[in-house]
Design a protein around this motif. Structure first.
Motif, short mmCIF file in Angstrom:
data_model
loop_
_atom_site.label_atom_id
_atom_site.label_comp_id
_atom_site.label_asym_id
_atom_site.label_seq_id
_atom_site.Cartn_x
_atom_site.Cartn_y
_atom_site.Cartn_z
N UNK A 52 -3.37 -5.34 3.51
CA UNK A 52 -2.78 -5.28 4.85
C UNK A 52 -1.71 -4.20 4.92
N UNK A 53 -0.86 -4.13 3.89
CA UNK A 53 0.20 -3.12 3.87
C UNK A 53 -0.39 -1.72 3.82
N UNK A 54 -1.45 -1.53 3.05
CA UNK A 54 -2.06 -0.19 2.97
C UNK A 54 -2.68 0.21 4.31
N UNK A 55 -3.24 -0.77 5.01
CA UNK A 55 -3.79 -0.49 6.35
C UNK A 55 -2.68 -0.07 7.32
N UNK A 60 0.71 4.55 10.04
CA UNK A 60 1.96 5.29 10.20
C UNK A 60 1.85 6.70 9.62
N UNK A 61 1.18 6.83 8.49
CA UNK A 61 1.04 8.15 7.86
C UNK A 61 0.25 9.10 8.73
N UNK A 67 5.45 6.68 3.97
CA UNK A 67 5.48 5.26 3.61
C UNK A 67 5.44 5.13 2.10
N UNK A 68 6.35 4.31 1.56
CA UNK A 68 6.37 4.02 0.12
C UNK A 68 6.12 2.53 -0.08
N UNK A 69 4.94 2.20 -0.61
CA UNK A 69 4.58 0.81 -0.83
C UNK A 69 4.95 0.37 -2.25
#
Length: 477
Positions: A52-55, A60-61, A67-69
């Motif tokens: 979900x975070x990568x999506x 945003x990217x 974005x830094x996950x």
């Protein structure tokens, strides 16, 4: 109350400013987009790195936002401001680094406050341990009944950024604020505000009851017209006394008893105002009848009085208070009557996720079979059980931490029959309702007021309430 003159914040030039947004999700993503659109160089950091975070990161990217996950602890180099999701705890290393660098840390509420235009609608703000959402919705209903353009926003689910920056023009906003949001909103200055009540909650986040209360009290800072407090909860009045407000701002109490001057209260079934009337030492204004409040449980009447006080502080006429309360429909799972089966009422208050909320719910009925249990979140249950014991016909316990409630019942209500369902599966709710129906007699209320969070068994309190309602329907079929 102290007093001072509060000035509006200066417009900010975001062009080229390096802003770190802490957290993806319902507040982080809109904040990142808004700041990027204003020319800021935005970096979003997030602890999680799941699908979900990568999506969300990809979305945003694609706009040009960095974005830094999986790295929410390190402050990006060159950061000039941190904007955080409200739930991020103050002791996170990212914030320690920001404070060390002398940087400001804002939440989404602070960002919305700073971005509002010069002709922006004033805010009527509401906080407290319980009742915030209902009171905010009541207030919005009253304001609408007065013909004002308004919306219920904030912690209630409607983004303040959307309300402040959208095309809709408002006369006034009804704003629900959590203690998290207030912690990260240093410059917020409401037209008027209310703290409904204070009870231990989220202490793992705030660190202490004193810190929790102090963050709630921030809602009064800089108020212009009225600081509304609960006469029955001295801690709320203490927060008013400590607040630094504008010259002329008044302390206004609400009470379920007969109101004194500068208070709203109840007289012979009538909600009355002795605060916003001429010669309040002698006069009172009728606002509504108790029967206009849905449901007319004591804690909900208190909510209605708090909403009425804020509306009256904004100049709303008495008739609009009555009409707005009549028009108001509570959300699901908030002391909602599901059905009567064999002369027993079944009531869903799955939203009662802590002891304070459950106590208010239990106080609304005379003879109760109580369904309780779930995740205790560090709570203790002795005070709740001791206060409610005389109303209990029986108790059915479910959920992970049910033993804590069972032990409190053994200490303070040993004569009350208890069914301990050793289950945490979702199907346990049907069994709980069936057991409750066996304990109940005509005239009783079977009340789901768990005093606990739901996540040990259900995705959220809504799903828990739905399971209860479905079980009641099956019982009556």
């Amino acid at each position: 109350m102290g007093s001072r003159k509060v000035t509006s914040s200066e417009p900010l030039d975001w062009q080229g400013r390096h802003v770190t947004v802490a957290g993806l999700g319902v507040s982080g993503i809109p904040a990142a987009k808004v700041l990027h659109a204003r020319g800021a160089n935005v970096t979003v950091v997030n602890d999680g790195d799941d699908a979900r975070a990568r999506e969300q990161a990809a979305e945003l990217e694609a706009l040009g936002i960095t974005v830094r996950l999986g790295d929410g602890a390190t402050l990006p180099e060159g950061t000039e401001l941190v904007v955080t999701a409200p739930g991020w705890k103050p002791d996170k290393p990212l914030f320690a680094a920001a404070r060390e660098a002398g940087l400001e840390i804002w939440g989404d509420v602070e960002l919305a406050w700073r971005l509002r235009g010069p002709d922006a609608a004033p805010w009527l703000a509401i906080t407290g341990t319980n009742g915030k959402t209902t009171t905010t919705q009541m207030l919005a209903s009253i304001l609408k009944a007065a013909g004002l353009r308004t919306a219920a926003v904030g912690n209630i689910g409607v983004s303040l950024l959307d309300a402040v920056l959208g095309d809709e023009q408002y006369d006034v906003l009804a704003v629900e604020l959590s203690s998290y949001q207030l912690h990260w909103a240093p410059s917020l200055r409401a037209h008027s505000a209310a703290v409904l009540n204070l009870a231990p909650d989220h202490l793992d986040w705030h660190g202490s009851m004193e810190a929790y209360a102090a963050d709630k009290g921030r809602v009064y800072e800089g108020n212009r017209v009225a600081c509304v407090y609960n006469v029955a909860d001295k801690a709320t009045e203490d927060l008013v006394r400590a607040a630094d407000v504008e010259e002329g701002c008044r302390a206004v109490g609400f009470t379920l008893g007969t109101p004194g001057p500068s208070q709203l209260g109840v007289v012979e079934g009538i909600l009355v105002d002795r605060a916003f009337v001429e010669d309040r030492h002698k006069n009172a204004q009728e606002l509504a009848e108790i029967s206009d409040v849905n449901p007319p449980a004591p804690h909900n009447i208190a909510n209605a009085l708090a909403a009425a006080a804020l509306a009256r502080a904004f100049g709303v006429p008495a008739r609009a208070v009555r009409d707005g309360l009549r028009d108001f429909t509570p959300d699901a799972h908030r002391i909602a009557h599901v059905a009567d089966v064999d002369a027993v009422a079944y009531v869903d208050d799955s939203k009662a996720t802590n002891t304070h909320a459950a106590e208010a719910s239990l106080a609304a009925y005379e003879s109760i079979v109580w369904i309780a249990g779930g995740l205790a979140k560090g709570a203790t249950f002795d005070e709740l059980v001791a206060k409610s014991a005389k109303r209990l016909r029986g108790v059915v316990l479910i959920g992970q931490d049910r033993a804590l409630i069972r032990e409190a019942l053994a200490r303070h209500a040993p004569e009350v029959p208890v069914v301990d369902l050793d289950r945490t599966d979702t199907g346990a709710m049907l069994a709980a309702v069936q057991e409750a129906s066996r304990l109940a007699v005509a005239g009783d209320t079977v009340l789901l007021a768990p005093a606990c969070a739901s996540m040990d068994m259900f995705a959220n309190y809504n799903k828990r309430g739905d399971a209860f309602a479905e079980a009641v329907r099956e019982l009556g079929s």
